[in-house]
Design an enzyme around this catalytic site. Structure first.
Site, PDB file in Angstrom:
ATOM      1  N   ASP A 194       0.837  -1.198   0.000  1.00 17.63           N
ATOM      2  CA  ASP A 194       0.000   0.000   0.000  1.00 17.63           C
ATOM      3  C   ASP A 194       0.874   1.251   0.000  1.00 17.63           C
ATOM      4  OD1 ASP A 194      -2.396   1.433   0.064  1.00 17.63           O
ATOM      5  OD2 ASP A 194      -2.619   1.284   2.231  1.00 17.63           O
ATOM      6  N   HIS A 238      -4.126   3.268  -7.071  1.00 21.77           N
ATOM      7  CA  HIS A 238      -5.294   2.900  -6.263  1.00 21.77           C
ATOM      8  C   HIS A 238      -6.543   2.711  -7.120  1.00 21.77           C
ATOM      9  CE1 HIS A 238      -3.043   3.588  -2.542  1.00 21.77           C
ATOM     10  NE2 HIS A 238      -4.055   2.996  -1.920  1.00 21.77           N
ATOM     11  N   HIS A 251      -6.215  -0.718  -8.418  1.00 23.32           N
ATOM     12  CA  HIS A 251      -6.619  -1.627  -7.330  1.00 23.32           C
ATOM     13  C   HIS A 251      -8.130  -1.780  -7.314  1.00 23.32           C
ATOM     14  CE1 HIS A 251      -8.630  -1.790  -3.417  1.00 23.32           C
ATOM     15  NE2 HIS A 251      -7.742  -2.715  -3.085  1.00 23.32           N
ATOM     16  N   HIS A 262      -5.611  -5.495   0.454  1.00 24.42           N
ATOM     17  CA  HIS A 262      -5.632  -4.214  -0.254  1.00 24.42           C
ATOM     18  C   HIS A 262      -4.247  -3.864  -0.800  1.00 24.42           C
ATOM     19  CE1 HIS A 262      -6.455   0.118  -0.881  1.00 24.42           C
ATOM     20  NE2 HIS A 262      -5.316   0.339  -0.241  1.00 24.42           N
TER      21      HIS A 262
END
Length: 363
Positions: free
Chosen positions: A171, A254, A257, A271
């Site tokens: 992350d 992101h 993602h 995540h």
């Protein structure tokens, strides 16, 4: 142009610091409502009670039901009222943080966040992700301020499974590259302003720390020990990435993602594991230098983070599925539109396929 940076009121990190929670939190109030999982209460209640021993304070422990939903928030708000609590403490992982922050916001009282894992950069943020009682995403709750105190006991965090720390590195890996893209695009950060030099410096420091200490920290945590490298990575995952993403801004990594969440094959991933592959895809979109791409892929390989679609759980690559990922990544309002150039679904599809080829080359 308005520049802005936001952060928690106080950040404290160290081995055994949960035992000093009284010293860090006593100025916030006299009646503490503590939210944790049943197991979290079992593990941390004796430490918290010992810290406050002899103080004229009230401690009320309440088990978290497992979902950051409106129903759970309302249930906990009722508990706060019944106990006349004037401070919320959330101990555990992401959904507990988000719930504690939401309860504190609605009750207009201070909140203390105590992470027991370092798998995301959520603890420091002014944001709660709200789900339905069944666990389906409902909405983002944007909060007017960050937590009053973030207290990280690295002795506890370092005992969590190494995969969680590594997911946090995944992350945090996106933080610098997304902040760089937002700076180039003059895009707004999560605080609604342009990036400050301070936030950009923290994002860059975050990336350099991951390169320097990521592998050392993973190996140490696999042995259940807390070294200087582990301390550095916990700070990078939690604080440097937390300030870096919120005050630096999000971009393609992101959004990609989020795109991969449409595929059931990827649901087993954390995540940060999906974000790591999204970072490689962003670098391909930017046509970054091979030196930079090799550096990122090399770190991911050292840490067992995904570098190919197969690593993401996609054993059979189907064009229509990857195009669905690309479509979701480019949805209206997605952070991919913070890139310093226009990005289309075709661009994302091509970048995903090229990133997969690069990953297979280096594996």
């Amino acid at each position: 142009m308005v520049r802005s940076i936001i952060a928690p009121g106080k950040y404290v990190q160290g081995r055994g610091e949960l035992g000093n929670i009284k010293e860090h939190a006593k100025s916030l109030g006299k009646s503490f409502f503590i939210i944790a999982s049943p197991n979290g209460i079992k593990r941390t209640k004796p430490v918290v009670e010992k810290s406050f021993q002899g103080e004229n304070v009230k401690l009320a422990f309440e088990s978290f039901n497992g979902e950051c939903s409106k129903g759970e928030i309302e249930r906990l708000r009722q508990g706060v009222k019944e106990n006349n609590s004037d401070v919320i403490i959330g101990i555990g992982g992401g959904k507990i943080f988000d719930t504690a922050k939401a309860v504190a916001y609605y009750e207009n009282i201070p909140v203390v966040i105590v992470p027991t894992i370092a798998s995301t950069d959520a603890p420091c943020s002014a944001l709660s992700v709200i789900y339905t009682d069944e666990g389906v995403f409902s909405e983002y709750l944007l909060l007017p301020k960050n937590p009053d105190l973030v207290l990280v006991d690295t002795g506890i965090v370092s005992k969590a499974p190494a995969r969680l720390l590594v997911a946090g590195i995944g992350d945090a890996l996106a933080t610098y590259f997304e902040a760089r893209a937002c700076l180039r695009a003059n895009a707004l950060n999560m605080a609604g302003g342009n990036i400050t030099k301070a936030a950009y410096a923290l994002a860059e420091l975050c990336y350099n720390t991951l390169l320097e200490d990521g592998l050392k920290a993973k190996l140490a945590v696999e042995k259940g020990v807390c070294t200087v490298a582990v301390e550095n990575i916990i700070e990078a995952n939690t604080y440097l990435s937390g300030i870096g993403f919120e005050s630096g801004g999000l971009a393609a990594a992101h959004a990609i993602h989020n795109g991969f969440t449409v595929l059931s094959q990827c649901h087993h991933l954390y995540h940060g594991e999906k974000v790591a592959f999204g970072t490689i895809v962003q670098l391909v979109l930017e046509n970054s230098s091979m030196e930079e791409i090799e550096e990122v892929i090399g770190l991911c390989l050292d840490l067992d983070l995904p570098v190919t679609l197969e690593d993401m759980g996609i054993k059979e690559v189907k064009e229509e599925e990857i195009r669905e990922v690309a479509k979701a990544s480019c949805a209206e309002g997605e952070t991919i539109h913070n890139m310093p150039f226009k990005v289309t679904e075709d661009d994302v599809y091509a970048a995903i396929m090229a990133a997969d080829a690069l990953g297979r080359l280096y594996k």
